[in-house]
Design an enzyme around this catalytic site. Structure first.
Site, PDB file in Angstrom:
ATOM      1  N   SER A 259       0.817  -1.208   0.000  1.00  0.00           N
ATOM      2  CA  SER A 259       0.000   0.000   0.000  1.00  0.00           C
ATOM      3  C   SER A 259       0.849   1.255   0.000  1.00  0.00           C
ATOM      4  O   SER A 259       0.454   2.287  -0.524  1.00  0.00           O
ATOM      5  CB  SER A 259      -0.937   0.011   1.196  1.00  0.00           C
ATOM      6  OG  SER A 259      -0.208   0.028   2.402  1.00  0.00           O
ATOM      7  N   ALA A 260       2.036   1.204   0.614  1.00  0.00           N
ATOM      8  CA  ALA A 260       2.901   2.382   0.646  1.00  0.00           C
ATOM      9  C   ALA A 260       3.346   2.767  -0.758  1.00  0.00           C
ATOM     10  O   ALA A 260       3.403   3.947  -1.101  1.00  0.00           O
ATOM     11  CB  ALA A 260       4.110   2.128   1.534  1.00  0.00           C
TER      12      ALA A 260
ATOM     13  N   ASP B 269      -4.606   1.333   6.952  1.00  0.00           N
ATOM     14  CA  ASP B 269      -3.273   1.633   6.415  1.00  0.00           C
ATOM     15  C   ASP B 269      -3.332   2.749   5.389  1.00  0.00           C
ATOM     16  O   ASP B 269      -2.486   3.647   5.363  1.00  0.00           O
ATOM     17  CB  ASP B 269      -2.673   0.387   5.756  1.00  0.00           C
ATOM     18  CG  ASP B 269      -2.388  -0.716   6.759  1.00  0.00           C
ATOM     19  OD1 ASP B 269      -2.750  -0.543   7.932  1.00  0.00           O
ATOM     20  OD2 ASP B 269      -1.814  -1.741   6.356  1.00  0.00           O
TER      21      ASP B 269
END
Length: 613
Positions: free
Chosen positions: A386-387, A432
């Site tokens: 996800s980053a 997140d």
């Protein structure tokens, strides 16, 4: 669909100044029509527009409306540029005083050629900063809406709203609520400027004649006044699409303005390749409430400076996704090397994340009315799931001048989640993605009512100053987060009392932790973190939690530290208020073969990198 290029204006000011210029630098431009003046990259201004619309798959015909004074210039231009000479329309005017007006010129083309189709209208004497935008995207967006379409852009610094037609656009529907032609200061807060670039449905064309019957003077037959009448008075549905670039209509400007604009836009074109865009997205830890973010619960999470994903975007002739030599290996020392790397790291390389993000970004912008330029991308990256999607999205937004107004933070978090779940089928929750978009310490409420009513939760940034010493430890070979979630979601959907009650308790713990953080009550916060872990253990089996995680929890408790799972498998996060014991605990974790670090909270407001962090 038919395209009409309007070049019938009489630019007396510019021509007079070119003729009277003492330097002699512009003598070769004497008598040259505005649209045939030099533009960017050595092209005439009209050359750019003709290349843009010369697409048979989009337009059945392209017409050019000019005046009698400059007709011969455009006839010769048409012959030299494979433009059908028969499609050059002469409006008969020879001076500024006997001009028809822009709306009348359009109506003349439609009436004289008996056009009965949707129309795209473009001023052929506009300088456009982006020489590569996709006009097919404009047409797709127009056809997706039940009304007309106006292209607009965000005024650049120094441009006055009183010099442009200003639109007020509903961010949800993209409908233009109000059109103001060159408004005085204070009449609107909008900085969104309309340009002569419109799509008009065939059913709406009769309104042109109706409008002209109300405006006997050519000075009142401008498109700005037409749209004011059509939108504000007739209240027809007109939608807006944003182009992430600047426009300048040559119009009644002087020589200094023309040369200044030309230099400005040419410089922008030269600067882009020399300035790669690099953005970071920081790792996060769930401090409280997880894993309830996917169960309409509440959580608190924080981005940390210790780890990040970084994406670099630079201009290139084609869209290229560049594999990272370490994280996206395509060469291996041997078959055994490939086997070992694949067994340990899996197949989740960064390229598919980049590709999925680019695909979703294009789809989103097309649907949301943000017109993109050409696909000039070259991406280099790390792989942090996800980053990396978040970092890629930052780069794309900056490259295409997509602002927080175009893609608000709550929607951006949903976008990142959709890339992973819809495109790549990765098990994931919103927590997140939210904290990586907002950055810093964030309280999140994902209650069912909020999610159903507005499509996202309530996200509140919190103060990160004077936080206690959180720490993070992780295994060198962590387990998969998706496996840890096990069958709890299905049990929750089945309304199993134990799971339903646990999710409610997670939310209660989160609210208490929010208060503890606000009041700097670190002892209470530590107790709540321990309770969070025990509650999670009551719902998940030890096997699901992972034997490595449990060993790290037990080790931390030997030193009196609060400890819990931060969200990802193979890691624990803790809070140790005794500095001496924190040092001893670090050594114990290192002896046990774990990586141990004291968390450095990431504070976006304190970042020196600004928008590129």
């Amino acid at each position: 669909m038919i395209c009409i290029l309007l070049v019938a204006g009489h630019g007396t000011v510019l021509q007079t100044q070119i003729k009277n210029d003492d330097t002699g630098l512009y003598s070769h431009l004497t008598g040259v029509p505005k649209a045939l003046l030099p533009g960017i990259r050595g092209k005439k201004i009209l050359d750019f527009w003709w290349e843009t619309v010369n697409m048979r798959q989009l337009f059945t015909e392209v017409y050019l409306v000019t005046n009698a004074d400059k007709y011969k210039h455009y006839e010769r231009w048409a012959t030299a540029n494979d433009f059908p000479v028969g499609n050059v329309i002469n409006d008969g005017s020879t001076t500024l005083e006997d001009r028809l007006g822009a709306v009348a010129d359009l109506e003349l083309a439609i009436r004289s050629r008996k056009l009965l189709d949707d129309i795209v209208v473009i001023a052929g004497d506009m300088l456009c900063a982006d020489q590569n935008f996709d006009i097919a995207q404009v047409i797709r967006f127009f056809r997706s809406k039940p009304g007309e379409l106006i292209i607009y852009y965000e005024l650049e610094e120094g441009e006055k709203s009183s010099s442009r037609g200003i639109v007020e656009v509903c961010p949800d529907t993209h409908r233009i609520c109000r059109f103001l032609e060159k408004p005085q200061e204070g009449l609107t807060a909008s900085r969104l400027a309309s340009v002569v670039f419109y799509c008009i449905q065939r059913e709406t064309l009769p309104y042109l004649s109706d409008f002209l019957s109300l405006q006997p003077q050519a000075t009142d037959r401008t498109f700005g006044q037409f749209w004011e009448w059509l939108i504000n008075e007739k209240q027809l549905d007109v939608f807006g699409m944003k182009l992430p670039t600047g426009f300048q209509l040559i119009g009644q400007v002087g020589l200094s303005d023309y040369t200044k604009w030309l230099t400005h836009y040419s410089t922008k074109q030269q600067e882009i390749p020399a300035k790669p865009i690099t953005c970071r997205s920081y790792a996060r830890v769930g401090l409280m409430g997880n894993p309830s973010d996917g169960f309409n619960g509440k959580t608190i999470a924080m981005t940390i400076s210790n780890f990040w994903a970084e994406v670099t975007l630079v201009e290139s002739p084609t869209l290229v996704l560049v594999p990272h030599p370490l994280n996206d290996p395509t060469e291996f020392g041997s078959l055994q090397d490939l086997f070992c790397i694949s067994r340990k790291e899996g197949y989740l390389g960064g390229l598919r994340l980049l590709q999925a993000t680019c695909k979703k970004f294009y789809q989103f912008c097309s649907k949301q009315g943000a017109l993109l330029g050409a696909d000039f991308l070259c991406l280099q990256h790390f792989v942090l799931c996800s980053a990396i999607v978040s970092a890629t999205l930052k780069c794309l937004m900056k490259f295409y001048n997509i602002t927080d107004n175009d893609l608000p933070k709550p929607i951006r978090a949903n976008f990142i989640l959709n890339v992973e779940t819809d495109e790549l089928f990765i098990t994931a929750g919103l927590q997140d993605r939210v904290v990586q978009v907002y950055e810093g310490l964030v309280y999140m409420d994902f209650s069912k009512k909020l999610m159903e009513d507005q499509g996202y939760g309530n996200y509140v940034p919190m103060d990160t100053s004077e936080l206690p010493p959180f720490w993070l430890a992780y295994l060198s070979d962590p387990s998969d987060s998706g496996r840890i979630h096990s069958n709890v979601r299905q049990r929750w959907l089945n309304e199993e009392p134990l799971v339903v009650e646990a999710m409610k308790t997670f939310a209660e713990l989160t609210d208490k932790a929010r208060t503890a953080l606000q009041e700097r009550n670190w002892n209470l916060l530590a107790q709540l973190m321990d309770q969070n872990f025990e509650l999670r253990r009551s719902v998940y089996t030890d096997d699901c939690l992972g034997p490595g995680n449990l060993k790290m929890v037990q080790l931390a408790r030997q030193f009196g530290s609060a400890v819990k799972l931060p969200g990802s498998g193979g890691a624990v996060v803790g809070l140790c208020l005794d500095q001496a014991r924190l040092v001893e605990m670090r050594q114990a974790f290192q002896v046990a073969g774990c990586v141990f670090c004291v968390i450095v909270p990431y504070n976006p407001s304190a970042s020196a990198v600004g928008g590129q962090h």
